[in-house]
Structures are given as C-alpha cells and as structure tokens.
Design a protein around this motif. Structure first.
Motif, PDB file in Angstrom:
ATOM      1  N   THR A  33       2.060 -15.196  -3.439  1.00  0.00           N
ATOM      2  CA  THR A  33       3.469 -15.737  -3.487  1.00  0.00           C
ATOM      3  C   THR A  33       4.048 -15.943  -1.914  1.00  0.00           C
ATOM      4  N   GLY A  34       3.443 -15.069  -1.280  1.00  0.00           N
ATOM      5  CA  GLY A  34       3.921 -15.533   0.348  1.00  0.00           C
ATOM      6  C   GLY A  34       2.845 -15.103   1.244  1.00  0.00           C
ATOM      7  N   MET A  35       2.943 -16.004   2.204  1.00  0.00           N
ATOM      8  CA  MET A  35       1.940 -15.655   3.566  1.00  0.00           C
ATOM      9  C   MET A  35       2.892 -15.454   4.771  1.00  0.00           C
ATOM     10  N   MET A  36       2.502 -14.979   5.711  1.00  0.00           N
ATOM     11  CA  MET A  36       3.296 -14.467   7.020  1.00  0.00           C
ATOM     12  C   MET A  36       2.012 -14.779   8.172  1.00  0.00           C
ATOM     13  N   MET A  37       2.615 -14.815   9.285  1.00  0.00           N
ATOM     14  CA  MET A  37       1.875 -14.805  10.407  1.00  0.00           C
ATOM     15  C   MET A  37       2.461 -14.794  11.735  1.00  0.00           C
ATOM     16  N   ILE A  38       1.933 -14.274  12.672  1.00  0.00           N
ATOM     17  CA  ILE A  38       2.545 -14.500  14.179  1.00  0.00           C
ATOM     18  C   ILE A  38       1.707 -15.828  15.026  1.00  0.00           C
TER      19      ILE A  38
ATOM     20  N   GLY B 196      14.394   1.166  -0.999  1.00  0.00           N
ATOM     21  CA  GLY B 196      15.178   1.076  -2.440  1.00  0.00           C
ATOM     22  C   GLY B 196      14.534  -0.150  -3.184  1.00  0.00           C
ATOM     23  N   GLU B 197      13.757  -1.037  -2.724  1.00  0.00           N
ATOM     24  CA  GLU B 197      13.034  -2.144  -3.618  1.00  0.00           C
ATOM     25  C   GLU B 197      11.611  -2.083  -3.389  1.00  0.00           C
ATOM     26  N   GLY B 198      10.901  -1.051  -3.029  1.00  0.00           N
ATOM     27  CA  GLY B 198       9.374  -1.097  -2.812  1.00  0.00           C
ATOM     28  C   GLY B 198       8.889  -2.044  -1.687  1.00  0.00           C
ATOM     29  N   ALA B 199       7.682  -2.690  -2.157  1.00  0.00           N
ATOM     30  CA  ALA B 199       6.860  -3.264  -1.432  1.00  0.00           C
ATOM     31  C   ALA B 199       6.754  -4.665  -1.562  1.00  0.00           C
ATOM     32  N   TRP B 200       6.629  -5.594  -1.080  1.00  0.00           N
ATOM     33  CA  TRP B 200       6.485  -6.938  -1.738  1.00  0.00           C
ATOM     34  C   TRP B 200       5.157  -7.575  -1.041  1.00  0.00           C
ATOM     35  N   PRO B 201       4.160  -7.892  -1.728  1.00  0.00           N
ATOM     36  CA  PRO B 201       2.842  -8.247  -1.131  1.00  0.00           C
ATOM     37  C   PRO B 201       2.920  -9.710  -0.207  1.00  0.00           C
ATOM     38  N   LEU B 202       2.063  -9.806   0.639  1.00  0.00           N
ATOM     39  CA  LEU B 202       2.065 -10.690   1.381  1.00  0.00           C
ATOM     40  C   LEU B 202       0.842 -11.006   1.801  1.00  0.00           C
ATOM     41  N   VAL B 203       0.082 -12.360   2.466  1.00  0.00           N
ATOM     42  CA  VAL B 203      -0.892 -12.430   2.848  1.00  0.00           C
ATOM     43  C   VAL B 203      -0.573 -12.800   4.126  1.00  0.00           C
ATOM     44  N   MET B 204      -1.301 -12.069   5.408  1.00  0.00           N
ATOM     45  CA  MET B 204      -1.013 -12.393   6.670  1.00  0.00           C
ATOM     46  C   MET B 204      -2.214 -13.219   7.147  1.00  0.00           C
TER      47      MET B 204
ATOM     48  N   ASP C  95      10.304  -4.152   6.810  1.00  0.00           N
ATOM     49  CA  ASP C  95       9.424  -3.749   7.518  1.00  0.00           C
ATOM     50  C   ASP C  95       7.874  -4.390   6.986  1.00  0.00           C
ATOM     51  N   LEU C  96       7.114  -4.896   7.903  1.00  0.00           N
ATOM     52  CA  LEU C  96       5.447  -5.446   7.686  1.00  0.00           C
ATOM     53  C   LEU C  96       4.780  -4.266   7.890  1.00  0.00           C
ATOM     54  N   ARG C  97       3.997  -4.049   7.087  1.00  0.00           N
ATOM     55  CA  ARG C  97       2.938  -2.863   7.197  1.00  0.00           C
ATOM     56  C   ARG C  97       1.715  -3.071   6.497  1.00  0.00           C
ATOM     57  N   ALA C  98       0.511  -2.531   6.782  1.00  0.00           N
ATOM     58  CA  ALA C  98      -0.593  -3.004   6.079  1.00  0.00           C
ATOM     59  C   ALA C  98      -0.489  -2.587   4.666  1.00  0.00           C
ATOM     60  N   ALA C  99      -1.385  -3.199   3.783  1.00  0.00           N
ATOM     61  CA  ALA C  99      -1.530  -3.003   2.505  1.00  0.00           C
ATOM     62  C   ALA C  99      -3.121  -3.199   2.315  1.00  0.00           C
ATOM     63  N   ILE C 100      -3.579  -1.692   1.788  1.00  0.00           N
ATOM     64  CA  ILE C 100      -5.055  -1.601   1.880  1.00  0.00           C
ATOM     65  C   ILE C 100      -5.274  -2.197   0.177  1.00  0.00           C
ATOM     66  N   ARG C 101      -6.050  -3.070   0.169  1.00  0.00           N
ATOM     67  CA  ARG C 101      -6.501  -3.723  -1.167  1.00  0.00           C
ATOM     68  C   ARG C 101      -8.149  -4.043  -1.023  1.00  0.00           C
ATOM     69  N   PRO C 102      -8.703  -3.906  -2.247  1.00  0.00           N
ATOM     70  CA  PRO C 102     -10.027  -4.339  -2.145  1.00  0.00           C
ATOM     71  C   PRO C 102      -9.979  -5.785  -1.572  1.00  0.00           C
ATOM     72  N   ALA C 103     -11.491  -6.079  -0.908  1.00  0.00           N
ATOM     73  CA  ALA C 103     -11.679  -7.342  -0.283  1.00  0.00           C
ATOM     74  C   ALA C 103     -11.326  -8.650  -1.033  1.00  0.00           C
ATOM     75  N   ASN C 104     -11.923  -8.409  -2.428  1.00  0.00           N
ATOM     76  CA  ASN C 104     -11.611  -9.744  -2.971  1.00  0.00           C
ATOM     77  C   ASN C 104     -10.369  -9.827  -3.830  1.00  0.00           C
ATOM     78  N   SER C 105      -9.489  -8.995  -3.577  1.00  0.00           N
ATOM     79  CA  SER C 105      -8.341  -8.953  -4.638  1.00  0.00           C
ATOM     80  C   SER C 105      -7.430 -10.375  -4.375  1.00  0.00           C
ATOM     81  N   ALA C 106      -6.963 -10.779  -5.515  1.00  0.00           N
ATOM     82  CA  ALA C 106      -6.084 -11.757  -5.462  1.00  0.00           C
ATOM     83  C   ALA C 106      -4.706 -11.347  -5.182  1.00  0.00           C
ATOM     84  N   ALA C 107      -4.346  -9.863  -5.293  1.00  0.00           N
ATOM     85  CA  ALA C 107      -3.124  -9.483  -5.544  1.00  0.00           C
ATOM     86  C   ALA C 107      -2.604  -9.082  -4.212  1.00  0.00           C
ATOM     87  N   ALA C 108      -2.447 -10.056  -3.095  1.00  0.00           N
ATOM     88  CA  ALA C 108      -2.098  -9.846  -1.911  1.00  0.00           C
ATOM     89  C   ALA C 108      -0.638 -10.894  -1.687  1.00  0.00           C
TER      90      ALA C 108
END
Length: 172
Positions: free
Chosen positions: A111-116, A70-78, A159-172
């Motif tokens: 705006t956000g980073m995550m990691m295991i 209901g809210e879409g996807a929120w970009p994160l850096v893993m 739910d965390l999932r892959a976000a396919i973006r161009p390699a140099n993209s700052a939008a993550a």
C-alpha cells in the motif's frame, strides 16, 4: 541493450561490488542503510539489470514501517538503493528498474513505498515529499528528500523504523 531480472538472479558479491562503485564503500553508515538493518530485501520488488551477462544495475526494496503513537505501525516498502554501474549510466537502466518496481508495486498487495532520494528524479515515478513531510527517521537526512508513493492514506506524522519480515513476504 540491457535486460532486467529478479535481483535474486544476481550474485550477492557482484551486487555489493556494484553498490560500492555507485555509492562508495562508506555507504553503510548512511541513515537509509541503518533504517533497514536486519531486514531482508523484498524479492518481488527487487531487480537486476544486465548487459552482456554482467550486472549493470540493481534496485532493492526493504520492509519498513511508520510507527504512529496510539495507532500502531503502518507497513511500507523502502526503495533503495537504486544503483547503476558508473560506466553504464545514461542508458536508461535506472529508469527501467524504477518502471519495473512501479509496475510490480501497482499489481501487488503493498500500500505504500518510501525512499530517500532526489525528488526531481523520482517524482516522475509518482514519488513526492508532500505525504512524508511529518515523517521522521532517526539519523541525518534532508526532509525534502524523504519521498513517498502511496495507494492509500497514511498518517501525516510518525517515525520510520525497520520492520523485520521474511525475505519473500508480500506484507510490507
């Protein structure tokens, strides 16, 4: 003494050799690897450490997203893997790689980073389990090791999932 540079300066084969030495050749089956499958590393947030011209450490960052019904996807850096050659551990390379990441993240549009990872170690870089307690990943992981560092509020669940973006993209 070691120096840091963009990870793009390193030979991909040398990076894979370093990762095998640090984490084992079976690392590709881990949940974190599966989460970023198909993605390309975010170059401005990926670094290499060098000692006498030899790759001694690496840190890679990847685009992922937090899917919220209901809210879409929120970009994160893993963030990860963060690797240091076994013979070079204890020299502060991992700490320097993480400091470079934190500085680049703070100065950039992300705006956000995550990691295991280990909360006791990565907590010193502003990562905490609390923001991610309601986040889920498909695959085995320890919830206490799912960490986030956020510049803005993110949903408490998703739910965390892959976000396919161009390699140099700052939008993550």
């Amino acid at each position: 003494m070691f120096t840091l540079s963009p990870l793009a300066d390193a030979d991909p084969v040398a990076i894979e050799t370093l990762l095998d030495a640090a984490f084992g050749t079976d690392r590709h089956g881990r949940t974190a690897y599966r989460l970023r499958t198909g993605s390309m590393a975010i170059e401005p947030l990926s670094f290499a450490a060098w000692i006498d011209g030899q790759l001694a450490g690496s840190l890679q960052s990847w685009p992922v997203e937090l899917a919220v019904p209901g809210e879409g996807a929120w970009p994160l850096v893993m963030v990860g893997p963060v690797a240091v050659a076994p013979a070079q551990q204890g020299l502060g390379i991992g700490k320097a790689l993480m400091a470079a990441l934190v500085d680049a993240f703070a100065a950039g549009p992300w705006t956000g980073m995550m990691m295991i990872g280990d909360p006791e170690y990565y907590g010193r870089f502003g990562f905490a389990a609390a923001p991610a307690t309601g986040w889920r990943i498909d695959g085995p992981y320890e919830q206490r090791r799912l960490l986030a560092r956020l510049k803005t509020d993110y949903p408490a669940t998703g739910d965390l999932r892959a976000a396919i973006r161009p390699a140099n993209s700052a939008a993550a």
